[in-house]
Design a protein around this motif. Sequence first.
Motif, PDB file in Angstrom:
ATOM      1  N   LEU A 123      20.232   9.462  23.304  1.00  0.00           N
ATOM      2  CA  LEU A 123      20.966   8.244  22.754  1.00  0.00           C
ATOM      3  C   LEU A 123      21.733   8.436  21.495  1.00  0.00           C
ATOM      4  CD1 LEU A 123      18.205   5.592  23.850  1.00  0.00           C
ATOM      5  CD2 LEU A 123      20.590   5.752  24.494  1.00  0.00           C
ATOM      6  N   GLY A 124      21.693   9.520  20.685  1.00  0.00           N
ATOM      7  CA  GLY A 124      22.049   9.544  19.503  1.00  0.00           C
ATOM      8  C   GLY A 124      23.573  10.270  19.792  1.00  0.00           C
ATOM      9  N   ARG A 125      23.566  10.491  21.150  1.00  0.00           N
ATOM     10  CA  ARG A 125      25.134  11.019  21.309  1.00  0.00           C
ATOM     11  C   ARG A 125      25.476  10.596  22.911  1.00  0.00           C
ATOM     12  NH1 ARG A 125      28.250  14.522  18.832  1.00  0.00           N
ATOM     13  NH2 ARG A 125      28.781  15.646  20.513  1.00  0.00           N
ATOM     14  N   PRO A 126      25.461   9.423  23.064  1.00  0.00           N
ATOM     15  CA  PRO A 126      25.389   9.151  24.569  1.00  0.00           C
ATOM     16  C   PRO A 126      26.869   9.361  25.287  1.00  0.00           C
ATOM     17  CG  PRO A 126      25.648   7.081  23.262  1.00  0.00           C
ATOM     18  CD  PRO A 126      25.322   8.429  22.288  1.00  0.00           C
ATOM     19  N   GLY A 127      27.019  10.055  26.421  1.00  0.00           N
ATOM     20  CA  GLY A 127      28.138  10.443  26.820  1.00  0.00           C
ATOM     21  C   GLY A 127      28.743  11.831  26.337  1.00  0.00           C
ATOM     22  N   HIS A 128      27.767  12.560  25.531  1.00  0.00           N
ATOM     23  CA  HIS A 128      27.988  13.797  25.064  1.00  0.00           C
ATOM     24  C   HIS A 128      27.042  14.800  25.388  1.00  0.00           C
ATOM     25  CE1 HIS A 128      31.880  12.696  22.586  1.00  0.00           C
ATOM     26  NE2 HIS A 128      30.915  11.594  22.361  1.00  0.00           N
ATOM     27  N   ALA A 129      27.196  15.942  25.758  1.00  0.00           N
ATOM     28  CA  ALA A 129      26.132  17.124  26.047  1.00  0.00           C
ATOM     29  C   ALA A 129      25.496  17.214  24.652  1.00  0.00           C
ATOM     30  CB  ALA A 129      26.805  18.277  26.773  1.00  0.00           C
ATOM     31  N   VAL A 130      23.966  17.295  25.024  1.00  0.00           N
ATOM     32  CA  VAL A 130      23.322  18.048  23.815  1.00  0.00           C
ATOM     33  C   VAL A 130      22.606  19.238  24.720  1.00  0.00           C
ATOM     34  CG1 VAL A 130      21.457  17.362  22.603  1.00  0.00           C
ATOM     35  CG2 VAL A 130      22.755  15.530  23.269  1.00  0.00           C
ATOM     36  N   ALA A 131      22.732  20.472  23.828  1.00  0.00           N
ATOM     37  CA  ALA A 131      22.276  21.475  24.296  1.00  0.00           C
ATOM     38  C   ALA A 131      20.871  21.516  24.568  1.00  0.00           C
ATOM     39  CB  ALA A 131      22.601  22.643  23.353  1.00  0.00           C
ATOM     40  N   LYS A 132      20.319  22.416  25.702  1.00  0.00           N
ATOM     41  CA  LYS A 132      19.042  22.388  25.886  1.00  0.00           C
ATOM     42  C   LYS A 132      18.017  23.134  24.949  1.00  0.00           C
ATOM     43  CE  LYS A 132      17.808  24.095  30.254  1.00  0.00           C
ATOM     44  NZ  LYS A 132      17.566  25.154  31.329  1.00  0.00           N
ATOM     45  N   GLU A 133      18.583  24.082  24.146  1.00  0.00           N
ATOM     46  CA  GLU A 133      18.069  24.430  23.235  1.00  0.00           C
ATOM     47  C   GLU A 133      17.725  23.407  22.151  1.00  0.00           C
ATOM     48  OE1 GLU A 133      19.968  27.531  25.403  1.00  0.00           O
ATOM     49  OE2 GLU A 133      20.643  25.796  24.578  1.00  0.00           O
ATOM     50  N   ARG A 134      18.604  22.873  21.707  1.00  0.00           N
ATOM     51  CA  ARG A 134      18.445  21.436  20.693  1.00  0.00           C
ATOM     52  C   ARG A 134      17.394  20.712  21.219  1.00  0.00           C
ATOM     53  NH1 ARG A 134      17.632  20.293  15.881  1.00  0.00           N
ATOM     54  NH2 ARG A 134      18.620  18.195  15.167  1.00  0.00           N
ATOM     55  N   LEU A 135      17.419  20.238  22.380  1.00  0.00           N
ATOM     56  CA  LEU A 135      16.652  19.232  22.889  1.00  0.00           C
ATOM     57  C   LEU A 135      15.076  19.789  22.869  1.00  0.00           C
ATOM     58  CD1 LEU A 135      18.548  17.939  25.757  1.00  0.00           C
ATOM     59  CD2 LEU A 135      18.306  16.766  23.776  1.00  0.00           C
ATOM     60  N   PHE A 136      14.957  21.290  23.290  1.00  0.00           N
ATOM     61  CA  PHE A 136      13.661  21.832  23.369  1.00  0.00           C
ATOM     62  C   PHE A 136      13.132  21.682  21.834  1.00  0.00           C
ATOM     63  CE2 PHE A 136      11.199  25.614  22.434  1.00  0.00           C
ATOM     64  CZ  PHE A 136      10.162  25.557  23.500  1.00  0.00           C
TER      65      PHE A 136
ATOM     66  N   GLN B 154      22.560   7.400  34.025  1.00  0.00           N
ATOM     67  CA  GLN B 154      22.142   8.694  34.623  1.00  0.00           C
ATOM     68  C   GLN B 154      21.897   9.915  33.491  1.00  0.00           C
ATOM     69  OE1 GLN B 154      24.721   9.844  38.053  1.00  0.00           O
ATOM     70  NE2 GLN B 154      25.806   7.696  37.987  1.00  0.00           N
ATOM     71  N   LEU B 155      20.957  10.686  33.954  1.00  0.00           N
ATOM     72  CA  LEU B 155      20.869  11.577  32.883  1.00  0.00           C
ATOM     73  C   LEU B 155      21.617  12.801  33.832  1.00  0.00           C
ATOM     74  CD1 LEU B 155      17.343  12.784  31.298  1.00  0.00           C
ATOM     75  CD2 LEU B 155      19.436  14.442  31.909  1.00  0.00           C
ATOM     76  N   VAL B 156      22.509  13.376  33.284  1.00  0.00           N
ATOM     77  CA  VAL B 156      23.493  14.529  33.999  1.00  0.00           C
ATOM     78  C   VAL B 156      23.073  15.890  33.320  1.00  0.00           C
ATOM     79  CG1 VAL B 156      25.617  14.887  34.622  1.00  0.00           C
ATOM     80  CG2 VAL B 156      25.207  12.815  34.467  1.00  0.00           C
ATOM     81  N   THR B 157      22.557  16.738  34.124  1.00  0.00           N
ATOM     82  CA  THR B 157      22.655  18.198  33.963  1.00  0.00           C
ATOM     83  C   THR B 157      24.029  19.087  33.968  1.00  0.00           C
ATOM     84  OG1 THR B 157      20.295  18.280  34.775  1.00  0.00           O
ATOM     85  CG2 THR B 157      21.483  20.423  34.205  1.00  0.00           C
ATOM     86  N   LEU B 158      24.436  19.577  32.709  1.00  0.00           N
ATOM     87  CA  LEU B 158      25.551  20.178  32.783  1.00  0.00           C
ATOM     88  C   LEU B 158      25.422  21.950  32.728  1.00  0.00           C
ATOM     89  CD1 LEU B 158      27.804  18.044  30.386  1.00  0.00           C
ATOM     90  CD2 LEU B 158      27.855  18.148  32.690  1.00  0.00           C
ATOM     91  N   ARG B 159      25.479  22.484  33.471  1.00  0.00           N
ATOM     92  CA  ARG B 159      25.196  23.983  33.653  1.00  0.00           C
ATOM     93  C   ARG B 159      25.679  24.465  32.496  1.00  0.00           C
ATOM     94  NH1 ARG B 159      21.016  24.388  36.780  1.00  0.00           N
ATOM     95  NH2 ARG B 159      21.051  23.458  39.023  1.00  0.00           N
ATOM     96  N   GLY B 160      24.890  25.361  31.782  1.00  0.00           N
ATOM     97  CA  GLY B 160      25.363  26.084  30.676  1.00  0.00           C
ATOM     98  C   GLY B 160      25.563  25.202  29.156  1.00  0.00           C
ATOM     99  N   LEU B 161      25.651  23.784  29.479  1.00  0.00           N
ATOM    100  CA  LEU B 161      25.935  23.052  28.259  1.00  0.00           C
ATOM    101  C   LEU B 161      24.720  22.284  27.765  1.00  0.00           C
ATOM    102  CD1 LEU B 161      29.572  21.868  29.213  1.00  0.00           C
ATOM    103  CD2 LEU B 161      28.812  23.505  27.576  1.00  0.00           C
ATOM    104  N   GLY B 162      24.022  21.777  28.781  1.00  0.00           N
ATOM    105  CA  GLY B 162      22.804  20.868  28.255  1.00  0.00           C
ATOM    106  C   GLY B 162      22.733  19.693  29.245  1.00  0.00           C
TER     107      GLY B 162
END
Length: 223
Positions: A163-176, A208-216
């Motif tokens: 929710l800090g960046r809705p509509g923008h990809a957040v990397a899986k590593e950052r979320l981890f 929707q929570l969308v998975t973007l391959r290689g991006l997050g």
Amino acid sequence: MKLLLVEDDAAMQAAMQRALERRGFQVSTCGDGARALDRWRAAVPDAVVLDLSLPGLDGLQVLAQARAEGLDAPVIILTARGTVGDRILGLNTGADDYLPKPFDLDELEARLRALVRRRGGNGPADTTSWCGLRVDASSGAVYHLDKPLELAPREAALLRALLGRPGHAVAKERLFEIVFAGDDSVQIEAVEVVAYRLRKKLAPTGVQLVTLRGLGYLLQAPA
């Protein structure tokens, strides 16, 4: 909330950064007084956590120069110097609050949010709202159309980060780093499990929570 953390002890700096990011802050760090001023000027934070014992310029010098330049972000001083005289000196130099070491992170978080509320800031001290989803500033709970979502702590942490960046990809590593801060017993793939569970709980909201391959991952508004 964008937070500038100025602490020269590398281990404490890393631990505080992880803990505060897990609580939803965007943390920029620095361990040197002169560089701290440069960081403060370049990207004005919502609040500053400032240690007094720093190389280069000490914390009081940093604070005095920042105030002289009109840098008015609220400042909490952290220090092992616990005398009344030190507290008075810090407050008279321009600090907004004072927390002696050792301190409790929950208390630090509460004081930061209170400071930004009093300044009328736009960080987590206010509510974050998007497409009917709302993050409560004081508790971190997430609501949809004013009804609380029943989320596990890690699901809520993941949703707050997105929710800090809705509509923008957040990397899986950052979320981890945010969701599993300080937990060395899990692998990065654990984010996928939390995302899967969160996706199902968001379904009734239309978001929707969308998975973007290689991006997050990103949050997508209802169609």
